[in-house]
Design a protein around this motif. Structure first.
Motif, PDB file in Angstrom:
ATOM      1  N   UNK A  25      38.151  34.073  28.553  1.00  0.00           N
ATOM      2  CA  UNK A  25      38.583  34.469  29.898  1.00  0.00           C
ATOM      3  C   UNK A  25      37.520  35.325  30.593  1.00  0.00           C
ATOM      4  N   UNK A  26      36.946  36.282  29.873  1.00  0.00           N
ATOM      5  CA  UNK A  26      35.961  37.165  30.505  1.00  0.00           C
ATOM      6  C   UNK A  26      34.725  36.398  30.951  1.00  0.00           C
ATOM      7  N   UNK A 183      48.270  36.379  31.148  1.00  0.00           N
ATOM      8  CA  UNK A 183      46.864  36.787  31.133  1.00  0.00           C
ATOM      9  C   UNK A 183      46.461  37.718  32.268  1.00  0.00           C
ATOM     10  N   UNK A 184      47.014  37.532  33.449  1.00  0.00           N
ATOM     11  CA  UNK A 184      46.546  38.283  34.619  1.00  0.00           C
ATOM     12  C   UNK A 184      46.640  39.796  34.432  1.00  0.00           C
ATOM     13  N   UNK A 191      39.400  44.749  33.220  1.00  0.00           N
ATOM     14  CA  UNK A 191      38.480  44.998  34.330  1.00  0.00           C
ATOM     15  C   UNK A 191      38.519  46.467  34.743  1.00  0.00           C
ATOM     16  N   UNK A 192      39.698  47.030  34.842  1.00  0.00           N
ATOM     17  CA  UNK A 192      39.806  48.447  35.194  1.00  0.00           C
ATOM     18  C   UNK A 192      39.137  49.314  34.136  1.00  0.00           C
ATOM     19  N   UNK A 193      39.344  48.973  32.871  1.00  0.00           N
ATOM     20  CA  UNK A 193      38.741  49.706  31.761  1.00  0.00           C
ATOM     21  C   UNK A 193      37.216  49.674  31.831  1.00  0.00           C
ATOM     22  N   UNK A 200      40.630  37.954  41.213  1.00  0.00           N
ATOM     23  CA  UNK A 200      41.606  36.923  40.854  1.00  0.00           C
ATOM     24  C   UNK A 200      41.462  36.529  39.383  1.00  0.00           C
ATOM     25  N   UNK A 201      42.577  36.433  38.695  1.00  0.00           N
ATOM     26  CA  UNK A 201      42.546  36.080  37.279  1.00  0.00           C
ATOM     27  C   UNK A 201      42.349  34.579  37.100  1.00  0.00           C
ATOM     28  N   UNK A 202      41.640  34.174  36.058  1.00  0.00           N
ATOM     29  CA  UNK A 202      41.532  32.740  35.765  1.00  0.00           C
ATOM     30  C   UNK A 202      42.913  32.157  35.458  1.00  0.00           C
TER      31      UNK A 202
END
Length: 247
Positions: A25-26, A183-184, A191-193, A200-202
């Motif tokens: 995902x990343x 997942x979102x 991302x915040x971390x 937008x999430x995949x």
């Protein structure tokens, strides 16, 4: 150190805990730089001269981050002795992501992987009982890359080790069940971390789905009860440290 740390985040655990899915995902985010392969296996490399580690060779496994968060995913780091201490020596500001999965299901999935690839020949019930003795014949003592079905599920111990080396704000705990179900929110937390803005999430997708195989074993209720009892104290420690429990 010949050059400053290039890598500033690691998906450090746990095996069979959804790390492949998270790494995949990343890879959809252009503002995150990832290693050329998922598992670099640098900080668990016992062939490395740890009095003079070759960080240049490690950095060669990564693209130029160009100011982006740069990371990799080697899920043995949280379990393997001295790995996290080596990480802290490399970059004390490293951010660690620990993906945790129900430890009983994790052990069962781990055993199936090793059995399917021929590294394991014994049935699951034997492995989680008598087979644990094999770790005391291994090097480093008490650890094994393949046969550690039960031991890798002691998450409280692994989180405690991480928090001895890194401030709490540098350690993100996620549940693989949450990443799989939604997942979102999990990716937003990552991302915040990493100090990145929302994106937008995949689209959700299945990653690393195992193939059908005749394992000749089942995860029985007796096996599960045994493992739940083994993990009881460690799970309480995990809950105290980070509020996560698999009871």
């Amino acid at each position: 150190m010949a050059e400053p740390p290039r890598v500033n985040f690691l998906i450090a655990g746990v095996q069979k805990g959804g790390t492949t899915a998270l790494f995949d995902y990343l890879g959809d985010f252009p503002d995150i730089a990832l290693s050329q392969v998922k598992e670099v296996h640098f900080f668990d490399d016992e062939g490395q001269d740890w009095s003079r580690p070759d960080y240049a060779a490690y950095h060669a496994r990564f693209p130029d981050p160009a100011g982006r968060p740069c990371g990799e995913a080697t899920p043995i780091y949280a379990y393997w002795p001295q790995s996290l201490a080596r990480v802290a020596a490399y970059n004390p500001h490293m951010r660690l992501i620990l993906m945790l999965r129900d430890p009983v299901q994790r052990a069962w999935s781990h055993w199936r992987m090793e059995y399917a690839r021929g590294a394991e020949t014994q049935p699951f019930a034997w492995c989680v009982r008598h087979g644990r003795q094999r770790l005391f014949e291994a090097e480093p003592w008490g650890h094994h890359r393949a046969y550690s079905y039960v031991e890798r599920g002691f998450y409280g111990e692994q989180v405690a080790r991480a928090l001895e080396l890194f401030p709490r704000e540098q350690v993100l705990i996620l549940r693989s069940e949450d990443l799989r179900a939604a997942p979102a929110p999990a990716l937003a937390a990552v991302r915040d971390f990493l100090g990145l803005p929302p994106a937008p999430a995949p689209a959700p997708r299945a990653v690393h789905v195992g193939s059908e195989f005749d394992y000749g074993s089942q995860l029985t209720a007796v096996d599960e009860d045994l493992l739940r009892d083994i993990y009881k104290g460690d799970d309480a420690r995990l809950q105290m440290l980070c509020g996560v429990s698999f009871r």
